[in-house]
Each structure stands twice: as C-alpha cells, then as structure tokens.
Write a protein that holds these residues in place. Sequence first.
Motif, PDB file in Angstrom:
ATOM      1  N   TYR A   1       6.163  17.602  35.829  1.00 28.21           N
ATOM      2  CA  TYR A   1       6.301  17.553  34.369  1.00 28.21           C
ATOM      3  C   TYR A   1       6.004  18.917  33.745  1.00 28.21           C
ATOM      4  O   TYR A   1       5.142  19.656  34.234  1.00 28.21           O
ATOM      5  CB  TYR A   1       5.346  16.504  33.787  1.00 28.21           C
TER       6      TYR A   1
ATOM      7  N   LEU B   1      21.028  19.917  31.852  1.00 25.44           N
ATOM      8  CA  LEU B   1      20.353  19.085  32.853  1.00 25.44           C
ATOM      9  C   LEU B   1      20.822  19.452  34.257  1.00 25.44           C
ATOM     10  O   LEU B   1      21.854  20.098  34.431  1.00 25.44           O
ATOM     11  CB  LEU B   1      20.674  17.604  32.605  1.00 25.44           C
TER      12      LEU B   1
ATOM     13  N   PRO C   1      11.038  22.781  29.688  1.00 28.31           N
ATOM     14  CA  PRO C   1      11.079  21.779  30.754  1.00 28.31           C
ATOM     15  C   PRO C   1      10.569  20.417  30.269  1.00 28.31           C
ATOM     16  O   PRO C   1       9.724  20.356  29.374  1.00 28.31           O
ATOM     17  CB  PRO C   1      10.120  22.353  31.803  1.00 28.31           C
ATOM     18  N   THR C   2      11.097  19.344  30.885  1.00 30.50           N
ATOM     19  CA  THR C   2      10.607  17.985  30.568  1.00 30.50           C
ATOM     20  C   THR C   2      10.098  17.349  31.850  1.00 30.50           C
ATOM     21  O   THR C   2       8.921  17.397  32.131  1.00 30.50           O
ATOM     22  CB  THR C   2      11.729  17.135  29.940  1.00 30.50           C
ATOM     23  N   VAL C   3      11.024  16.786  32.634  1.00 35.07           N
ATOM     24  CA  VAL C   3      10.659  16.128  33.881  1.00 35.07           C
ATOM     25  C   VAL C   3      11.598  16.607  34.989  1.00 35.07           C
ATOM     26  O   VAL C   3      12.766  16.899  34.730  1.00 35.07           O
ATOM     27  CB  VAL C   3      10.735  14.578  33.730  1.00 35.07           C
ATOM     28  N   PHE C   4      11.061  16.716  36.209  1.00 34.67           N
ATOM     29  CA  PHE C   4      11.886  16.953  37.400  1.00 34.67           C
ATOM     30  C   PHE C   4      11.520  15.880  38.403  1.00 34.67           C
ATOM     31  O   PHE C   4      10.411  15.863  38.934  1.00 34.67           O
ATOM     32  CB  PHE C   4      11.622  18.345  37.987  1.00 34.67           C
TER      33      PHE C   4
ATOM     34  N   ASP D   1      10.703   9.448  30.048  1.00 32.18           N
ATOM     35  CA  ASP D   1      10.047  10.765  30.112  1.00 32.18           C
ATOM     36  C   ASP D   1      11.010  11.868  29.671  1.00 32.18           C
ATOM     37  O   ASP D   1      10.637  12.794  28.937  1.00 32.18           O
ATOM     38  CB  ASP D   1       9.579  11.071  31.544  1.00 32.18           C
ATOM     39  N   LEU D   2      12.262  11.769  30.145  1.00 30.65           N
ATOM     40  CA  LEU D   2      13.266  12.781  29.785  1.00 30.65           C
ATOM     41  C   LEU D   2      13.557  12.745  28.282  1.00 30.65           C
ATOM     42  O   LEU D   2      13.538  13.795  27.613  1.00 30.65           O
ATOM     43  CB  LEU D   2      14.552  12.534  30.583  1.00 30.65           C
TER      44      LEU D   2
ATOM     45  N   GLY E   1      10.683  13.936  26.264  1.00 28.30           N
ATOM     46  CA  GLY E   1      10.575  15.391  26.396  1.00 28.30           C
ATOM     47  C   GLY E   1      11.556  16.103  25.475  1.00 28.30           C
ATOM     48  O   GLY E   1      11.232  17.135  24.877  1.00 28.30           O
TER      49      GLY E   1
ATOM     50  N   THR F   1      15.664  21.156  29.313  1.00 30.78           N
ATOM     51  CA  THR F   1      16.198  20.785  30.627  1.00 30.78           C
ATOM     52  C   THR F   1      15.413  19.641  31.254  1.00 30.78           C
ATOM     53  O   THR F   1      14.248  19.400  30.883  1.00 30.78           O
ATOM     54  CB  THR F   1      16.220  21.998  31.582  1.00 30.78           C
ATOM     55  N   GLY F   2      16.047  18.947  32.185  1.00 31.24           N
ATOM     56  CA  GLY F   2      15.386  17.871  32.924  1.00 31.24           C
ATOM     57  C   GLY F   2      16.235  17.465  34.111  1.00 31.24           C
ATOM     58  O   GLY F   2      17.432  17.748  34.152  1.00 31.24           O
ATOM     59  N   THR F   3      15.586  16.808  35.068  1.00 31.12           N
ATOM     60  CA  THR F   3      16.282  16.364  36.285  1.00 31.12           C
ATOM     61  C   THR F   3      15.816  14.975  36.681  1.00 31.12           C
ATOM     62  O   THR F   3      14.605  14.719  36.757  1.00 31.12           O
ATOM     63  CB  THR F   3      15.990  17.338  37.458  1.00 31.12           C
TER      64      THR F   3
END
Length: 270
Positions: free
Chosen positions: A32, A102, A63-66, A86-87, A90, A5-7
Amino acid sequence: MRIVTGTISHETNVLSNIKTDLEQFRKRRLLYGEEVFDYLKGTRTSVGGLIDGCDDHGFELIPTVFASATPSGKITAAAFETLLGDLLDGIRDADPIDGVALHLHGAGVSENHTDIEGHILSEVRELVGAKPVVSTFDFHANNTRLMVDSADVLIGYDTYPHVDGYERGLEAIDVMTKLLNGSLKPRKAFRQPPMMPALQAQFTGRHPMSKLMEEVHRMEEIEEVETITVAAGFPWSDFEDVGLSIIVTTNNDQLLAEGLAKELTTSLGA
Ligand SMILES: [Zn+2]
C-alpha cells in the motif's frame, strides 16, 4: 499533473481448487501507498515504467494498492471487493487528480466477476468521469468489450515470455501525456477472433506469433496509429471472453482502426 496508479493482478485458473483469498495476495505481494514505490521503483516492470515515465514528464504519481497473487483458483468475492475498495478509496483520497494509469493482468476471475478487469475499469471510469484512464496488461489478458469501452487506452505486453513490461509502462505515460494535452483522440477497434492458442504456441519469438507481432509493429509505424495490442489470452480463465484478442487504437480514425483490426484477424485465417 497528478496521476494515480494501482494494481490488482491475478492469472486465474478456475479449475484450481486453491481459492485465492487475501492471504494468497499477502503471501506473494500486497503493498500500500509508498511501499509500492519502495518495492517497484527502479525495476524493469510495468509499474517501474509508470514510475520512470512520470519522473521523465514531471508528473506526480500517487500509489494506492499493489496486489499480486500466484496463479491459482478464483479470487474470493471478499478479497476482490476489499482490493477494489482499496483501489477506489486510494483514487478518491488522491483527488484532485488529472488521470489514472493502472497495471492489471487481464486474466483475473473472482467468485463474483468473470471479468474482473472490466469491472475494475468500469468502476474507475464511474469514479473519475472523463479524466484519462490508461492501463497496461499482460500478454495473457482475455480482453473484453467492457475493458475496451471503460478505459481510454489499453496497452498490452508484446512478448511472451514477458520482457517488455517496463517499455509498456513508459508507453502508457507517453499516451497519458497526449491524452492530457488533447493531441490524442483515441478511436479503438476490438476483435476477438475465435481462437484460444495454447500457451506452448504463444512464444512470440517463433512462428506464428512472431509473424503476427511483426505485422503489429509494422502497422504501429502508420502515423495515425497510436498503439496496437494483440493478447494471446489465458485458456484456464474459462469464461465467454477467453482467447486471443486485438485492440487497435488510432488517433481519431475509426475507419483505419477497424480496417487494421480486420486485416490482423484475416491474417490469422479467422
Ligand atoms: Zn502472462
């Protein structure tokens, strides 16, 4: 199953002279890895819903980046490329994965992309190939053809003010389970009626939006209908796809999807 997941979330007002650089994301929220869960687990947010949905189904969520900045001007090209990198890094690092879930906003504009969500989803698609990609979106999303074509299923909020982010996150993981077990073959119809509702007219508790959403929920009761998103759009993103949009997703019935999207468009007088 391993879901990543990431945002990257921003509601961009291109008329604002405040550039949205990485500092603007840091000021509001830039997290992160495990920091994302520390901050969002147990919250009634979309990512909170993705986390609980994965717990319920016994999926591992990685998780990757939010990244979320306060609504302001265009995202700088440098900031956007950094966050997208970054996403994607990740997602690469999380491999082997089974799917991507996502949370994006839908009204993001950067200096180098008018449709950042379309670009994000197309890059993710290129990276993961045929693996399922789902995403939740804000009610103010300016949905585009590129977004619809790049993801398997898009799930927008049904409310403004937004009170159903958590439920949409749970729904996204429910959809993911069906994509993974092969019981859902998404067929989507996408329409952009020529309408740009003012934010003051977007309140979903009052006519005309309340009537439109009632109609959407009635259609969602049809067995072959998986999910319907009506997004009211965000006028100040000011690019060619700004405005209200309709996405009907059925299970393997393109004709039904097209018919319902047309019916909703007609009900708007468009
Ligand atoms: Zn919104």
